[in-house]
Design a protein around this motif. Structure first.
Motif, mmCIF file in Angstrom:
data_model
loop_
_atom_site.group_PDB
_atom_site.id
_atom_site.type_symbol
_atom_site.label_atom_id
_atom_site.label_comp_id
_atom_site.label_asym_id
_atom_site.label_seq_id
_atom_site.Cartn_x
_atom_site.Cartn_y
_atom_site.Cartn_z
ATOM 1 N N LEU A 106 41.849 45.426 41.336
ATOM 2 C CA LEU A 106 42.425 45.996 40.121
ATOM 3 C C LEU A 106 41.362 46.810 39.377
ATOM 4 O O LEU A 106 40.690 46.300 38.486
ATOM 5 C CB LEU A 106 42.973 44.888 39.210
ATOM 6 N N PRO A 107 41.182 48.096 39.725
ATOM 7 C CA PRO A 107 40.296 48.948 38.923
ATOM 8 C C PRO A 107 40.878 49.131 37.522
ATOM 9 O O PRO A 107 42.076 49.361 37.367
ATOM 10 C CB PRO A 107 40.287 50.268 39.691
ATOM 11 N N GLY A 108 40.049 49.005 36.507
ATOM 12 C CA GLY A 108 40.538 49.062 35.129
ATOM 13 C C GLY A 108 41.098 47.739 34.667
ATOM 14 O O GLY A 108 41.934 47.683 33.762
ATOM 15 N N ALA A 109 40.604 46.637 35.239
ATOM 16 C CA ALA A 109 41.202 45.317 35.019
ATOM 17 C C ALA A 109 41.080 44.797 33.590
ATOM 18 O O ALA A 109 41.858 43.940 33.176
ATOM 19 C CB ALA A 109 40.582 44.298 35.979
ATOM 20 N N GLY A 110 40.115 45.306 32.828
ATOM 21 C CA GLY A 110 39.952 44.797 31.470
ATOM 22 C C GLY A 110 40.715 45.570 30.423
ATOM 23 O O GLY A 110 40.664 45.235 29.241
ATOM 24 N N GLY A 111 41.439 46.592 30.833
ATOM 25 C CA GLY A 111 42.167 47.425 29.885
ATOM 26 C C GLY A 111 43.559 46.923 29.590
ATOM 27 O O GLY A 111 43.946 45.808 29.963
ATOM 28 N N GLY A 112 44.340 47.774 28.912
ATOM 29 C CA GLY A 112 45.675 47.372 28.485
ATOM 30 C C GLY A 112 46.593 47.013 29.623
ATOM 31 O O GLY A 112 47.277 45.985 29.587
ATOM 32 N N LEU A 113 46.638 47.835 30.674
ATOM 33 C CA LEU A 113 47.439 47.513 31.848
ATOM 34 C C LEU A 113 46.740 46.478 32.715
ATOM 35 O O LEU A 113 47.361 45.539 33.198
ATOM 36 C CB LEU A 113 47.719 48.772 32.689
ATOM 37 N N GLY A 114 45.440 46.672 32.894
ATOM 38 C CA GLY A 114 44.702 45.837 33.840
ATOM 39 C C GLY A 114 44.706 44.366 33.497
ATOM 40 O O GLY A 114 44.850 43.515 34.384
ATOM 41 N N HIS A 115 44.552 44.005 32.221
ATOM 42 C CA HIS A 115 44.465 42.580 31.878
ATOM 43 C C HIS A 115 45.806 41.881 32.108
ATOM 44 O O HIS A 115 45.848 40.678 32.376
ATOM 45 C CB HIS A 115 43.952 42.388 30.446
ATOM 46 N N LEU A 116 46.896 42.647 32.042
ATOM 47 C CA LEU A 116 48.196 42.072 32.392
ATOM 48 C C LEU A 116 48.368 42.005 33.901
ATOM 49 O O LEU A 116 48.952 41.050 34.427
ATOM 50 C CB LEU A 116 49.322 42.896 31.763
#
Length: 355
Positions: free
Chosen positions: A184-194
């Protein structure tokens, strides 16, 4: 007794594409008698802010937004009016509902019948081709709003309606099985954390990629099995392969808006892997080795938000306590500063604007 509907309201307006947000207190409210059959008026409790809203404000996507524009497409509120002569409405006045990116689709064309309502030629897009949720009252359509069940607060439900639905659908169609590895690239962002949480709900093993200590802590708290910091890792492809049994991951759901998230994925996926393209960089192109895409039997799929059923499933999973939205609440007047932080990649989780 029907609720009182004001004539004007507070709304965040982009007067012309690329201009700054102006918060106005005299923006008109469509009155109940003005609603067409099938339309409904929703008094919003709150709305999420998505990177898509920033693209709409900047106008940097190939398809231009309307102008002037009230952005926003992650709203939750209460239905206060339904258009006269609306037949067989699935919702009623007083229902708590959510408003999504796909504000309207015809439900009768080939794409709609196939469950691709988001690709309907007549689709209306909240906060892009029709005014969205950065206002206190918004017009939507009774067949396209999402009922919000008990067990989830409005602020959390708002983010699930876009970020949650988007990553849930991508994972749902990623051809993965329990215990498979997903990147999950971008895992800590708005989409990624979900995405981390929906992936764990589906029994997947998660490799989270993002940058910074705050995002590392969030991803690990949410159950990520491995963490890669792209700001310090010298060879992301090699590190993914090392973590994923030396063979590479079974799938990648790319939520980052940076093109590198796509170019690396074909290299670190194992044979038969799936690349689910979700993030929408404004001008980037997908660059991948055709030879290895074919030789490794890689599937590349674009996954664009979700349909009505995807939304119901994603919200119900969150309402059951399986997915938690991490958000910070701000007033509508701070939208411009939120856009600035989004553009700089400073936001972990989601931002919710309260009405």
């Amino acid at each position: 007794m029907a609720p009182s509907i004001p004539k004007v309201q507070r709304a965040a307006v982009i007067a012309q594409t690329g201009s700054k947000v102006q918060v106005k207190d005299d923006f008109p409210v469509k009155q109940p008698e003005e609603l067409a059959p099938g339309e409904c008026l929703v008094r919003l409790h709150c709305t999420g802010v998505c990177h898509t809203d920033l693209h709409a404000a900047l106008g940097d996507w190939p398809i231009p937004p309307k102008a002037p524009l009230v952005g926003g497409h992650e709203g939750v509120g209460e239905i206060v009016a339904i258009g006269r002569d609306t037949a067989e409405s699935p919702v009623k006045i007083g229902d708590r509902v959510g408003i999504k990116w796909i504000a309207y689709s015809c439900l009768n064309c080939e794409q709609c019948r196939k469950g691709l309502e988001q690709n309907c030629a007549k689709a209306k897009l909240s906060g892009y081709t029709t005014d969205g949720t950065f206002q206190q009252y918004v017009v939507s359509w009774v067949n396209c709003v999402t009922p919000i069940p008990e067990g989830i607060d409005s602020e959390a439900a708002a983010s699930v309606l876009c970020a949650g639905v988007t990553v849930y659908r991508a994972l749902k169609y990623s051809r993965t099985l329990p215990h498979d590895w997903v990147v999950l690239p971008g895992a800590g962002g708005g989409l990624g954390h979900l995405a981390v949480q929906y992936a764990k709900y589906m029994g997947l093993r998660v490799i989270a990629i993002d940058g910074g200590e705050e995002k590392r802590q969030l991803c690990e708290k949410l159950g990520a099995d491995a963490w890669i910091d792209y700001t310090t890792c010298k060879d992301i492809v090699a590190e993914v392969k090392r973590i994923a049994d030396g063979k590479g991951a079974h799938a990648a759901v790319v939520t980052t808006a940076h093109p590198s998230g796509y170019t690396q994925a074909v290299d670190y996926l194992r044979e038969g892997g799936s690349l689910m393209a979700v993030g929408l960089p404004a001008k980037a192109e997908l660059s991948a080795s055709i030879f290895f895409t074919v030789f490794k039997s890689i599937t590349i799929s674009g996954s664009y938000v979700g349909n009505r059923q995807d939304a119901i499933e994603a919200v119900n999973i969150a309402a059951a306590g399986k997915v938690k939205v991490f958000y910070a609440a701000k007033p509508l007047k701070e939208l411009e500063s939120v856009y600035e932080d989004l553009g700089k990649g400073k936001i972990a989780g989601r931002i919710i604007l309260q009405m």
